[in-house]
Scaffold this active site. Structure first.
Site, short mmCIF file in Angstrom:
data_model
loop_
_atom_site.label_atom_id
_atom_site.label_comp_id
_atom_site.label_asym_id
_atom_site.label_seq_id
_atom_site.Cartn_x
_atom_site.Cartn_y
_atom_site.Cartn_z
N GLY A 225 -31.16 1.98 -2.31
CA GLY A 225 -30.36 2.02 -1.10
C GLY A 225 -30.54 0.86 -0.15
N LEU A 226 -30.93 -0.32 -0.65
CA LEU A 226 -31.15 -1.45 0.25
C LEU A 226 -29.91 -1.79 1.05
CD1 LEU A 226 -33.76 -1.71 -1.42
CD2 LEU A 226 -33.45 -4.18 -1.35
N LYS A 227 -28.76 -1.80 0.41
CA LYS A 227 -27.52 -2.09 1.13
C LYS A 227 -27.12 -0.92 2.01
CE LYS A 227 -26.07 -5.23 -2.53
NZ LYS A 227 -27.30 -5.05 -3.33
N ASP A 268 -23.94 10.34 -12.68
CA ASP A 268 -23.43 9.33 -13.61
C ASP A 268 -22.09 8.85 -13.07
OD1 ASP A 268 -22.33 7.86 -15.64
OD2 ASP A 268 -22.46 9.44 -17.16
N ASP A 283 -21.98 -2.00 -6.06
CA ASP A 283 -22.88 -3.08 -6.47
C ASP A 283 -23.32 -2.74 -7.89
OD1 ASP A 283 -24.42 -5.47 -5.96
OD2 ASP A 283 -26.19 -4.17 -5.92
N CYS A 336 -25.03 -9.25 -9.04
CA CYS A 336 -25.98 -10.36 -8.87
C CYS A 336 -26.03 -11.18 -10.16
CB CYS A 336 -27.35 -9.85 -8.47
SG CYS A 336 -28.08 -8.66 -9.61
#
Length: 398
Positions: A225-227, A268, A283, A336
Site C-alpha cells: 500500500g505504498l501508493k 485475485d 500498478d 515499474c
C-alpha cells in the site's frame, strides 16, 4: 549469515543470490546482524551491488585470464569478480589484491595463487555496449530498437540514492516530486519518523490520480500500500486490493504507525471487484526492468518471453480496472518496467478493445525517455524506470 569482514560478507551474500535469493533482502538481513561501523557496512553494500550491476563487464575483463571460469568454485569466481570491481574503481594493487588472496586462502588455499595472478594481470579491454552496461543482449537490443539507444541504462549501474515520502514536516533535501525527500543517513525506523522509503517515480503514479479529500479511490495490485499511503494522506477513502494478504497485513501496520487509514481487501484481480470509483490506480505486476538499480540480479533472471507473458496478465488486470472505473472517472496504469510490450503495447491493445476510454497527457516533473499513449521515465539520476498512462472513461460503453 555471519562474516568477519565486509569482503567475506559480500561473498556470502552473492553466493545466496546465486541460489535464487534477493540481494536487497539478504544484504539488509546480514547487515542487521553485523555490529560494524557505517564505513564497513557501506563498503559491503558497494561490493554486493557493484558486482551485480557490473557482472557482465567483470566477466568480460576476467575472460582472457580464465579460460574455464565455470570450472572454478563459485566462491572463487565471486572473489575474482569483486577484485576486478575494485580494479575497475581504481583501487591500487597493494590495497586490492592481498585481501582477496586471503579470502581465497580461507576457502580454497590451492587457488590463492591463481587469484593473485589474475588480479595482478587485469588490463583494460574494449567491451560491446550491452556488455559494458551489463544488460542481457535480448533486452539491450529490444531497448535500442524501441528507444533508439540504451545510454539511459547506465543509470541502473549508478549508486542508488534512498528517497523517502514524508508524512510530517521534515528538514531533508527535497526530491524531484513534492513530498519526496533524499535520505542521506543510515537506514532507521522510518515509520517512527513519519517517513516511508519510496522512489519518486513510484510516488508520482499515485499523484497522477489527483485524489481529493473524501473521494473514494481503488488501489489495485496495491501490495503493502505504498501508493495508498499517499492517497490516504490526501484525505481520500482508499481501498487497496491485492492477492498477497501477508504484504497487506504488513502495510496495515505501517499505515497505522504513519497515522493513516487504508482499507485492505484480498482478492485475485483477474476477477471483477465488487465496487466502482471515479479514481482507480492499477500498478500492475511486471518484469521490473525499471528497478535494475535496486534489484540488479533481476536483469540476469529474465527471459525474452517474460515481457509478453506479463503483458497478457496486465491486460487482464486492466479489464478488471476498467470495469471498476465509473463514467467520467480516471484510470491510471503504471508499471515499474521499460519494455514496449508492458507499456505502450498493453495500453494500445486495451484502447482497441475499449473506445470508451481516452488517453490524457502525462507530464512528469522529471525527464522521460519516450512519449506515446503514456510516458516512459528516464532511470538516470536515481529514479526508477516507470511507464504511466492516464485513461479517462468518457462514456459507459462496455
Amino acid at each position: 549469515m555471519r562474516a568477519g569482514t565486509p569482503r567475506a560478507l559480500a561473498v556470502a551474500v552473492l553466493l545466496e543470490v546465486d541460489r535464487g535469493g534477493r540481494a536487497q533482502l539478504l544484504l539488509d538481513r546480514a547487515l542487521r546482524r553485523s555490529p560494524w561501523p557505517e564505513r564497513d557496512r557501506a563498503y559491503a553494500t558497494f561490493l554486493v551491488y557493484g558486482a551485480l550491476r557490473r557482472l557482465r563487464l567483470l566477466d568480460h575483463l576476467l575472460a582472457p585470464l580464465l579460460p574455464r571460469p565455470e570450472g572454478l568454485p563459485p566462491e572463487v569466481r565471486w572473489i575474482l569478480r569483486l577484485g576486478a570491481l575494485e580494479w575497475l574503481e581504481g583501487k591500487p594493487d597493494h590495497a586490492r589484491v592481498s585481501p582477496w588472496v586471503e579470502e581465497a586462502k580461507r576457502r580454497y588455499p590451492g587457488l590463492a595463487g591463481l587469484v593473485n595472478a589474475v588480479l595482478r594481470r587485469l588490463a583494460p579491454r574494449e567491451a560491446p555496449e550491452c556488455v559494458r552496461l551489463s544488460l542481457p543482449d535480448w533486452l539491450c537490443e529490444a531497448w535500442r530498437g524501441f528507444f533508439g539507444d540504451v545510454a539511459f541504462a547506465e543509470g541502473f549501474n549508478e549508486p542508488a540514492p534512498l528517497f523517502v515520502t514524508a508524512y510530517r514536516e521534515v528538514d531533508l533535501r527535497p526530491g524531484p516530486v513534492p513530498g519526496s525527500y533524499l535520505w542521506e543517513g543510515p537506514k532507521t525506523d522510518f515509520s517512527a519518523l513519519g517517513l516511508q522509503p519510496q522512489n519518486p517515480a513510484s510516488l508520482f503514479a499515485a499523484k497522477l490520480l489527483e485524489a481529493r479529500p473524501g473521494e473514494r479511490v481503488l488501489d489495485l495490485c496495491g501490495g503493502a500500500g505504498l501508493k495508498a499511503f499517499y492517497l490516504a494522506a490526501q484525505g481520500a477513502e482508499v481501498v487497496s486490493y491485492d492477492l498477497n494478504r501477508r504484504r497487506q497485513e504488513a502495510g496495515a501496520r505501517t499505515a497505522r504507525r504513519l497515522g493513516l487509514w487504508v482499507h485492505y481487501r484480498t482478492q485475485d484481480l483477474t476477477r471483477p471487484v465488487p465496487e466502482r470509483a471515479k479514481k482507480v490506480l492499477l500498478d500492475a505486476p511486471c518484469t521490473g526492468t525499471g528497478t535494475f538499480r535496486a534489484h540488479p540480479e533481476l536483469r540476469y533472471r529474465l527471459s525474452p518471453e517474460d515481457p509478453a507473458r506479463m503483458a497478457a496478465l496486465q491486460l487482464q488486470l486492466l479489464e478488471t480496472a476498467a470495469q471498476a472505473t465509473e463514467e467520467g472517472g480516471v484510470l491510471v496504469y503504471s508499471v515499474c518496467t521499460l519494455t514496449e510490450e508492458e507499456g505502450e503495447g498493453v495500453v494500445r491493445a486495451f484502447l482497441a478493445r475499449h473506445p470508451e476510454f481516452r488517453p490524457e497527457p502525462v507530464q512528469p516533473p522529471f525527464p522521460v525517455l519516450a512519449r506515446g499513449l503514456g510516458v516512459y521515465v528516464d532511470p538516470r539520476g536515481g529514479l526508477d524506470g516507470f511507464y504511466y498512462a492516464k485513461l479517462r472513461r468518457v462514456n459507459s460503453q462496455a
